[in-house]
Scaffold this motif. Structure first.
Motif, PDB file in Angstrom:
ATOM      1  N   SER A  96      73.338 -69.347  45.763  1.00 30.30           N
ATOM      2  CA  SER A  96      72.536 -69.384  46.986  1.00 30.30           C
ATOM      3  C   SER A  96      71.057 -69.522  46.641  1.00 30.30           C
ATOM      4  CB  SER A  96      72.753 -68.098  47.795  1.00 30.30           C
ATOM      5  OG  SER A  96      71.799 -68.000  48.835  1.00 30.30           O
ATOM      6  N   PRO A  97      70.309 -70.320  47.411  1.00 31.30           N
ATOM      7  CA  PRO A  97      68.878 -70.465  47.126  1.00 31.30           C
ATOM      8  C   PRO A  97      68.100 -69.171  47.282  1.00 31.30           C
ATOM      9  CG  PRO A  97      69.458 -71.512  49.211  1.00 31.30           C
ATOM     10  CD  PRO A  97      70.735 -71.165  48.530  1.00 31.30           C
ATOM     11  N   VAL A  98      68.634 -68.191  48.022  1.00 29.18           N
ATOM     12  CA  VAL A  98      67.888 -66.947  48.204  1.00 29.18           C
ATOM     13  C   VAL A  98      67.855 -66.129  46.923  1.00 29.18           C
ATOM     14  CG1 VAL A  98      68.465 -66.865  50.646  1.00 29.18           C
ATOM     15  CG2 VAL A  98      69.880 -65.603  49.027  1.00 29.18           C
ATOM     16  N   HIS A  99      68.713 -66.458  45.940  1.00 24.86           N
ATOM     17  CA  HIS A  99      68.714 -65.742  44.677  1.00 24.86           C
ATOM     18  C   HIS A  99      67.617 -66.232  43.740  1.00 24.86           C
ATOM     19  CE1 HIS A  99      73.296 -64.916  45.384  1.00 24.86           C
ATOM     20  NE2 HIS A  99      72.509 -64.185  46.139  1.00 24.86           N
ATOM     21  N   MET A 100      66.976 -67.340  44.104  1.00 23.70           N
ATOM     22  CA  MET A 100      65.900 -67.893  43.294  1.00 23.70           C
ATOM     23  C   MET A 100      64.669 -67.966  44.182  1.00 23.70           C
ATOM     24  SD  MET A 100      68.247 -70.886  41.548  1.00 23.70           S
ATOM     25  CE  MET A 100      69.193 -71.104  43.063  1.00 23.70           C
ATOM     26  N   GLN A 101      63.745 -67.051  43.981  1.00 21.68           N
ATOM     27  CA  GLN A 101      62.656 -66.851  44.934  1.00 21.68           C
ATOM     28  C   GLN A 101      61.848 -68.114  45.180  1.00 21.68           C
ATOM     29  OE1 GLN A 101      59.938 -63.725  43.877  1.00 21.68           O
ATOM     30  NE2 GLN A 101      58.983 -63.681  45.886  1.00 21.68           N
ATOM     31  N   ALA A 102      61.480 -68.807  44.111  1.00 23.44           N
ATOM     32  CA  ALA A 102      60.643 -69.997  44.296  1.00 23.44           C
ATOM     33  C   ALA A 102      61.387 -71.065  45.086  1.00 23.44           C
ATOM     34  CB  ALA A 102      60.209 -70.536  42.937  1.00 23.44           C
ATOM     35  N   VAL A 103      62.670 -71.245  44.773  1.00 23.63           N
ATOM     36  CA  VAL A 103      63.478 -72.228  45.495  1.00 23.63           C
ATOM     37  C   VAL A 103      63.622 -71.835  46.952  1.00 23.63           C
ATOM     38  CG1 VAL A 103      65.767 -73.280  45.665  1.00 23.63           C
ATOM     39  CG2 VAL A 103      64.724 -72.917  43.417  1.00 23.63           C
ATOM     40  N   ALA A 104      63.862 -70.546  47.193  1.00 20.73           N
ATOM     41  CA  ALA A 104      64.045 -70.067  48.564  1.00 20.73           C
ATOM     42  C   ALA A 104      62.791 -70.294  49.400  1.00 20.73           C
ATOM     43  CB  ALA A 104      64.415 -68.588  48.556  1.00 20.73           C
ATOM     44  N   LEU A 105      61.639 -69.970  48.829  1.00 21.80           N
ATOM     45  CA  LEU A 105      60.400 -70.143  49.582  1.00 21.80           C
ATOM     46  C   LEU A 105      60.157 -71.608  49.928  1.00 21.80           C
ATOM     47  CD1 LEU A 105      58.066 -67.653  47.671  1.00 21.80           C
ATOM     48  CD2 LEU A 105      59.105 -67.350  49.920  1.00 21.80           C
ATOM     49  N   LYS A 106      60.490 -72.497  49.012  1.00 22.02           N
ATOM     50  CA  LYS A 106      60.304 -73.926  49.282  1.00 22.02           C
ATOM     51  C   LYS A 106      61.336 -74.432  50.283  1.00 22.02           C
ATOM     52  CE  LYS A 106      59.990 -78.429  46.983  1.00 22.02           C
ATOM     53  NZ  LYS A 106      60.051 -79.145  45.684  1.00 22.02           N
ATOM     54  N   PHE A 107      62.599 -74.034  50.096  1.00 21.66           N
ATOM     55  CA  PHE A 107      63.681 -74.526  50.943  1.00 21.66           C
ATOM     56  C   PHE A 107      63.534 -74.027  52.376  1.00 21.66           C
ATOM     57  CE2 PHE A 107      67.949 -74.084  52.786  1.00 21.66           C
ATOM     58  CZ  PHE A 107      68.424 -75.374  52.649  1.00 21.66           C
ATOM     59  N   PHE A 108      63.411 -72.722  52.553  1.00 21.83           N
ATOM     60  CA  PHE A 108      63.346 -72.147  53.893  1.00 21.83           C
ATOM     61  C   PHE A 108      61.942 -72.227  54.490  1.00 21.83           C
ATOM     62  CE2 PHE A 108      67.015 -69.824  52.063  1.00 21.83           C
ATOM     63  CZ  PHE A 108      67.976 -70.232  52.972  1.00 21.83           C
ATOM     64  N   GLY A 109      60.933 -72.429  53.638  1.00 19.52           N
ATOM     65  CA  GLY A 109      59.562 -72.463  54.140  1.00 19.52           C
ATOM     66  C   GLY A 109      59.125 -73.814  54.659  1.00 19.52           C
ATOM     67  N   HIS A 110      59.936 -74.844  54.478  1.00 21.97           N
ATOM     68  CA  HIS A 110      59.577 -76.182  54.944  1.00 21.97           C
ATOM     69  C   HIS A 110      59.463 -76.170  56.469  1.00 21.97           C
ATOM     70  CE1 HIS A 110      60.117 -80.463  55.987  1.00 21.97           C
ATOM     71  NE2 HIS A 110      59.601 -80.695  54.798  1.00 21.97           N
ATOM     72  N   GLY A 111      58.292 -76.573  56.993  1.00 25.72           N
ATOM     73  CA  GLY A 111      58.073 -76.603  58.435  1.00 25.72           C
ATOM     74  C   GLY A 111      58.102 -75.235  59.086  1.00 25.72           C
ATOM     75  N   ILE A 112      57.759 -74.202  58.342  1.00 24.16           N
ATOM     76  CA  ILE A 112      57.947 -72.825  58.813  1.00 24.16           C
ATOM     77  C   ILE A 112      57.075 -72.487  60.019  1.00 24.16           C
ATOM     78  CG2 ILE A 112      56.195 -71.800  57.294  1.00 24.16           C
ATOM     79  CD1 ILE A 112      59.677 -70.360  58.170  1.00 24.16           C
ATOM     80  N   SER A 113      55.961 -73.176  60.209  1.00 19.35           N
ATOM     81  CA  SER A 113      55.069 -72.859  61.335  1.00 19.35           C
ATOM     82  C   SER A 113      55.512 -73.500  62.641  1.00 19.35           C
ATOM     83  CB  SER A 113      53.633 -73.302  61.016  1.00 19.35           C
ATOM     84  OG  SER A 113      53.148 -72.637  59.872  1.00 19.35           O
TER      85      SER A 113
END
Length: 675
Positions: free
Chosen positions: A418-435
């Motif tokens: 899961s991408p949530v197990h890799m912090q940098a990947v998670a922030l990039k994956f889930f943070g896209h268009g976050i605003s």
């Protein structure tokens, strides 16, 4: 479930429907209904039916006519409130010759017209042909449990429960992929009705009725989902999950399950995955069975996917006669081509395969009907996607907050990569268009974006053809006017229902895997009253902070062992790409993924597919954990698309058996019949 098919001439120059064509159509659907077959034909139309007898076994033959003899119906499914509708029609002066729900449907349509479908609580796909009026009516249930496909070719309208029946009717019907359908599949995991993956073939949308009459076509939605607007008062009480709310949900589920148990002339069993939804349904079903009650579960040789301990715990709690099926990677690989023949669309997960094998066990045990828990996640916000959307909206209000972003660790604990197990990947994956939290589809965009990455494997021709229309833009352009006023959770639920429920869960994992072995599925969570109630609930009753299906857990306390209620959510999954790579894999994989086969289909780029396969094989030989989500989806998606091409485009689908007819009404030789 049953199988329905038909041909109607729309053009004065088109020849009358062929009897042999109708027989070929129901021959292709023989697996859906092994008990009886019937045919009706006149100079303008032909209807055919293959029956799985569940209600009114003795006298429910189809096609069936009304008392006038001019209107005929073929019907697939069940109307669970048909007894109540029948009594209402009798009070209006109607007479009935059978106890079947099919006769209730045609009499109801004669009485109330298209409004009849609004009164029906059930699962269906049907066609009514009025020979005097030259009118064809097609209808499909609210959530799309039963399939219905349509093809307009050379002045004739073909319709059927499955696409293979349409192809069987006429060799001149084009057999080619529709780039728009392929693009949707590799965006949403499936096509979204009315789109199909085949050129010239559409699927009637759930909750719709379509009428063809004297050159005109009318389409109408007789039902659309409704949710509270953001300013509405919550349902029943200002307390999100009050005792009144819990009692209302419990009562609705009990009534829905009771209808699906008692409206059957054959025994009803239940699937049991070990999760909350199937456990609750099985508990309610066992109470109503009044004796022997059979439950069915899939076990996995791969422990990551196995839920045996919870399945057995629930089976013991309700004292069911429990059946288990152990499934290995090899089992999945061996059955995969047959599964694709039944899905009639590419799939990106192997999850349908164990269900295909399980329905075979169900039928072997003498059961024709099973209850399942499908629909609970959509109606009561059970998916991690809904929690993901809530976290990302919370994070999006303060994008720089590391504490808010850390909530992502609560997601997808059951996925080893899961991408949530890799912090940098998670922030990039889930943070896209976050605003952009108010953008329609906000919660779904990460999934749609990651799935769309598989399109990098497309051939140049498919890349160009599929890029002419953007699936996401087309979907969002068709949103209902009230969408922007719904709560964020309601928006997420609506889009999940539109893109995944009918197109994948109720089709590839539901109807197609069940009917492949002549089994009918029934879905209490998709009962009319349950759906309306669930949609009306305040968000916090369904998703309380990050506790999914909160109200269902409260309802289940008196029915389900606490270990199941409290367990960490683990959605149903199966091994994917590793089933097809490594030593000893099935020979068909080499052929389907060969350079020559890839070039012949021209959907994917041969070099890109070879790189993907080489990567998966190296991974399988090294044994280093699971493959990435992309690699799993990509390999399964490519292989299933290639198999679909071989089975339906490059060659004609296999011809079904010649069938004896229980109903055989042929007016075509009568000059001017019903003119």
């Amino acid at each position: 479930m049953c199988g329905i098919a038909g041909i109607v001439t729309l053009s004065a120059n088109a020849p009358s429907p062929s009897r042999n064509a109708l027989l070929r159509m129901i021959g292709a659907l023989a697996h859906r209904g092994p008990d009886e077959r019937g045919l009706y034909r006149d100079q303008r139309a032909g209807l055919a039916h293959t029956r799985l007898s569940i209600i009114d076994i003795a006298s429910g033959q189809q096609p069936l006519t009304d008392l006038s003899g001019s209107a005929w119906i073929v019907f697939n499914g069940e109307i669970f409130n048909y007894v109540e509708l029948r009594e209402e029609l009798i009070s209006l002066g109607h007479r009935f010759r059978t106890r079947s729900d099919t006769e209730v449907v045609i009499q109801a349509y004669r009485t109330w017209g298209e409004a009849a479908f609004e009164r029906m609580n059930g699962q269906w796909a049907l066609a009514i042909w009025d020979a005097r009026a030259h009118r064809l009516v097609l209808s499909r249930d609210r959530t799309g449990i039963c399939p219905l496909f349509i093809c307009n070719h050379r002045g004739r309208l073909y319709f059927a429960s499955e696409i293979k029946a349409i192809f069987a009717a006429d060799s001149a019907i084009p057999r080619a992929f529709d780039p728009a359908g392929i693009a949707q599949t590799f965006t949403f995991w499936s096509v979204a009705p009315p789109q199909s993956v085949f050129h010239g073939i559409t699927e009637l949308e759930p909750g719709h009725v379509r009428t063809y009459e004297r050159g005109e076509v009318r389409d109408r939605a007789f039902w659309t989902p409704r949710y509270p607007i953001r300013s509405d008062e919550p349902f029943i009480s200002s307390v999100a999950c009050s005792d009144d709310v819990i009692d209302a949900v419990r009562s609705a589920l009990e009534s829905a399950t009771a209808l699906r148990m008692v409206r059957s002339d054959v025994p009803v069993g239940s699937y049991l995955s070990g999760g909350l939804d199937s456990s609750l349904v099985a508990a309610l079903g066992s109470q109503l069975a009044g004796g022997r009650f059979q439950t069915f579960s899939v076990r996995f040789a791969d422990t990551e996917y196995d839920e045996t301990s919870y399945q057995r715990l629930m089976a013991r709690a309700i004292a069911s006669e429990h059946h288990e099926l152990m499934v290995s990677r090899q089992d999945i690989a061996e059955a995969f081509p047959r599964v694709i023949y039944h899905t009639e669309r590419p799939i990106l997960r192997t999850a349908p395969v164990p269900l295909f094998l399980l329905s075979k066990l169900v039928r072997k045990c003498g059961i024709k009907v099973v209850l399942t828990g499908e629909g609970a996640d959509e109606m009561f916000a059970g998916y991690d996607l809904f929690r993901e959307g809530k976290i990302r909206r919370f994070w999006g209000r303060q994008p720089a907050s590391t504490r808010r972003a850390a909530l992502l660790k609560r997601l997808y604990p059951y996925i080893s990569r899961s991408p949530v197990h890799m912090q940098a990947v998670a922030l990039k994956f889930f943070g896209h268009g976050i605003s952009a939290t108010d953008v329609p589809g906000f919660a779904h965009h990460p999934r749609w974006r990651s799935t769309s990455a598989i399109k990098r494997l497309f051939s140049e021709d498919m890349r160009v053809a599929s890029s002419r229309a953007d699936p996401v833009t087309e979907l969002l352009d068709r949103l209902p006017p009230a969408f922007s006023r719904w709560t964020p959770l309601a928006q997420d639920q609506y889009l999940e229902t539109k893109t995944l429920l009918a197109g994948y869960l109720l089709s590839s994992q539901g109807d197609r895997m069940l009917t492949a072995h002549s089994v009918e599925g029934r879905f209490p969570f998709l009962d009319n009253d349950v759906v309306e109630l669930a949609n009306s609930l305040p968000d916090a009753a369904k998703l309380r902070i990050l506790d999914e299906k909160h109200v269902l857990k409260r309802v289940a306390r008196s029915q389900v062992p606490p270990e199941i209620i409290a367990r960490q959510k683990q959605p149903y999954r199966a091994p994917n790409a590793l089933c097809f790579v490594g030593g000893g894999g099935p020979a068909y994989v080499d052929e389907a993924l060969s350079n020559a086969s890839i070039r012949a289909a021209n959907i994917f780029d041969p070099a890109a597919v070879e790189r993907l396969r080489t990567k998966c094989q190296a991974h399988a030989q090294g044994g280093d954990g699971d493959l990435s989500n992309f690699d799993n989806m990509a390999l399964v998606g490519v292989l299933s698309t290639q198999l679909l091409f071989q089975q339906f485009v490059a060659t004609r689908p296999e011809e079904g058996p010649r069938l004896e007819l229980r109903v055989d009404v042929d007016h075509q030789h009568v000059s001017g019949a019903y003119a």
